[in-house]
Write an enzyme that holds these catalytic residues in place. Structure first.
Site, PDB file in Angstrom:
ATOM      1  N   GLY A  33     -19.132 -33.715  -0.655  1.00  0.00           N
ATOM      2  CA  GLY A  33     -20.458 -34.264  -0.435  1.00  0.00           C
ATOM      3  C   GLY A  33     -21.256 -33.328   0.464  1.00  0.00           C
ATOM      4  CD1 TRP A  55     -18.304 -33.239   3.425  1.00  0.00           C
ATOM      5  CD2 TRP A  55     -19.325 -31.538   4.448  1.00  0.00           C
ATOM      6  NE1 TRP A  55     -18.458 -33.582   4.753  1.00  0.00           N
ATOM      7  CE2 TRP A  55     -19.078 -32.549   5.399  1.00  0.00           C
ATOM      8  CE3 TRP A  55     -19.953 -30.358   4.860  1.00  0.00           C
ATOM      9  CZ2 TRP A  55     -19.443 -32.431   6.742  1.00  0.00           C
ATOM     10  CZ3 TRP A  55     -20.318 -30.232   6.198  1.00  0.00           C
ATOM     11  CH2 TRP A  55     -20.065 -31.255   7.122  1.00  0.00           C
ATOM     12  CG  ASP A  67     -17.863 -23.296  -7.308  1.00  0.00           C
ATOM     13  OD1 ASP A  67     -18.975 -23.820  -7.460  1.00  0.00           O
ATOM     14  OD2 ASP A  67     -17.015 -23.708  -6.493  1.00  0.00           O
ATOM     15  CG  HIS A  77     -17.872 -27.074  -6.956  1.00  0.00           C
ATOM     16  ND1 HIS A  77     -17.646 -26.265  -5.863  1.00  0.00           N
ATOM     17  CD2 HIS A  77     -18.124 -28.317  -6.462  1.00  0.00           C
ATOM     18  CE1 HIS A  77     -17.771 -26.983  -4.752  1.00  0.00           C
ATOM     19  NE2 HIS A  77     -18.052 -28.231  -5.094  1.00  0.00           N
TER      20      HIS A  77
END
Length: 328
Positions: free
Chosen positions: A53, A121, A274, A302
């Site tokens: 996130g 993240w 990615d 990703h």
């Protein structure tokens, strides 16, 4: 191949589904209650899973990257997302609050040291946590590295990735007036925090759809935004963190502090294609981390659900588990 088919292929590499043996809402202070669960072997090797996130939340599939006979698997939803409450709240929600929450979870569960496993993240947070508490991580297992730099944010929200996906970029950019497009993060911020729930949800869906569409090399740009409640938390939290530079004091803070964790063994699993977190970040990180091993997965983007990435992560966790057992 559609997204569901890709997840099925990834699932072929994972352990069977399991249920938690412990679920709780942990009061972390500041009015926040964080959802925490434990799965696997209560006496096993502890591993904490840090989701992406910010605002992505954890999912049952994340439990399946670890042998449940070997690992004590700890998952939690970070402040403001998933089952944590208050939902979509950015009040008292910063990187340093999350680092403190991770430590509180460790102390509450009476764990001395643990493996830290995070993607996107979650990889950022894993690195920052380890740098703040370098004696607590036995290993760092990272996927799709994001170093929270202006360069990375400009790539994804400034048109870099849009050069490869111009049709999808137009959908994301087209919702913003021309005179505001010089700073898309700020433009979306004004709408995601407008106080109008319907307007916030509309822009949250667009924010989430832009990222999800580029997450997997196999999704062909059809990731979708997910349910409205999920999209609103995801978009608001991401935008909040990115607006504030993820609350780091220096744009290069993570790389500048790698000396603090140079001794911690680590594996970096990175998709060669990615589009959200370009491989140069993983490469630069590995060069400053002597105890790390960088694995570039060909024909992978990703997402955690990429089959090649899933296979490599499971392989890595099996190897760590075998190494631990052999020392006993």
């Amino acid at each position: 191949m559609d997204k569901v088919s890709g997840q099925k292929r990834a699932g072929a590499h994972l352990f069977p589904p399991i249920d938690p043996f412990d679920q709780r809402m942990l009061d972390v202070g500041d009015g926040h209650r964080v959802y925490v669960e434990q799965c696997g072997n209560p006496d096993g090797m502890p591993v904490v899973v840090l989701h992406g996130g910010p605002g992505g939340g954890c999912s049952p599939m994340m439990r399946r990257y670890f042998d449940p006979n070997v690992y004590r698997i700890i998952l939690f939803d970070q402040r403001g997302c998933g089952r944590s409450r208050p939902h979509a709240s950015v009040v008292d929600n910063t990187t340093w609050h999350l680092v403190a929450d991770i430590e509180l979870i460790r102390e509450t569960l009476d764990i001395d040291r643990w493996v830290v496993f995070g993607g996107s993240w979650g990889a950022t947070l894993a690195l920052i946590y380890a740098q703040a508490h370098p004696t607590r991580a036995t290993h760092l297992i990272l996927r799709g590295v994001f170093l929270s730099t202006k360069r990375e944010l400009e790539w994804f929200y400034g048109g870099g990735a849009g050069n490869f996906w111009p049709d999808l970029w137009q959908q994301f950019e087209g919702l913003i007036p021309v005179d505001e497009r010089g700073d898309m993060i700020a433009a979306y911020n004004r709408r995601l925090f407008s106080g109008d729930t319907m307007l916030e949800t509309r822009y949250a869906r667009a924010w989430a759809a832009w990222e999800n569409a580029l997450a997997s090399i196999e999704s062909e740009g059809s990731g979708g935004s997910g349910p409205a409640e999920y999209a609103r938390a995801f978009a608001r939290l991401e935008n909040h963190y990115f607006t504030h530079g993820c609350f780091l004091s220096d744009d290069q803070q993570i790389l500048a502090n790698m000396g603090k964790i140079a001794h911690i063994p680590g594996v970096i699993v990175q998709g060669r294609y990615d589009m959200i977190c370009p491989p140069v970040s993983a490469y630069n990180l590995s060069r400053l981390w002597p105890a790390s091993r960088l694995v570039m997965v060909g024909k992978a983007g990703h997402a955690l659900s990429e089959p090649g990435i899933s296979a490599e992560l499971v392989k890595t966790m099996k190897a760590i588990g075998v190494s631990k057992i052999s020392k006993i």
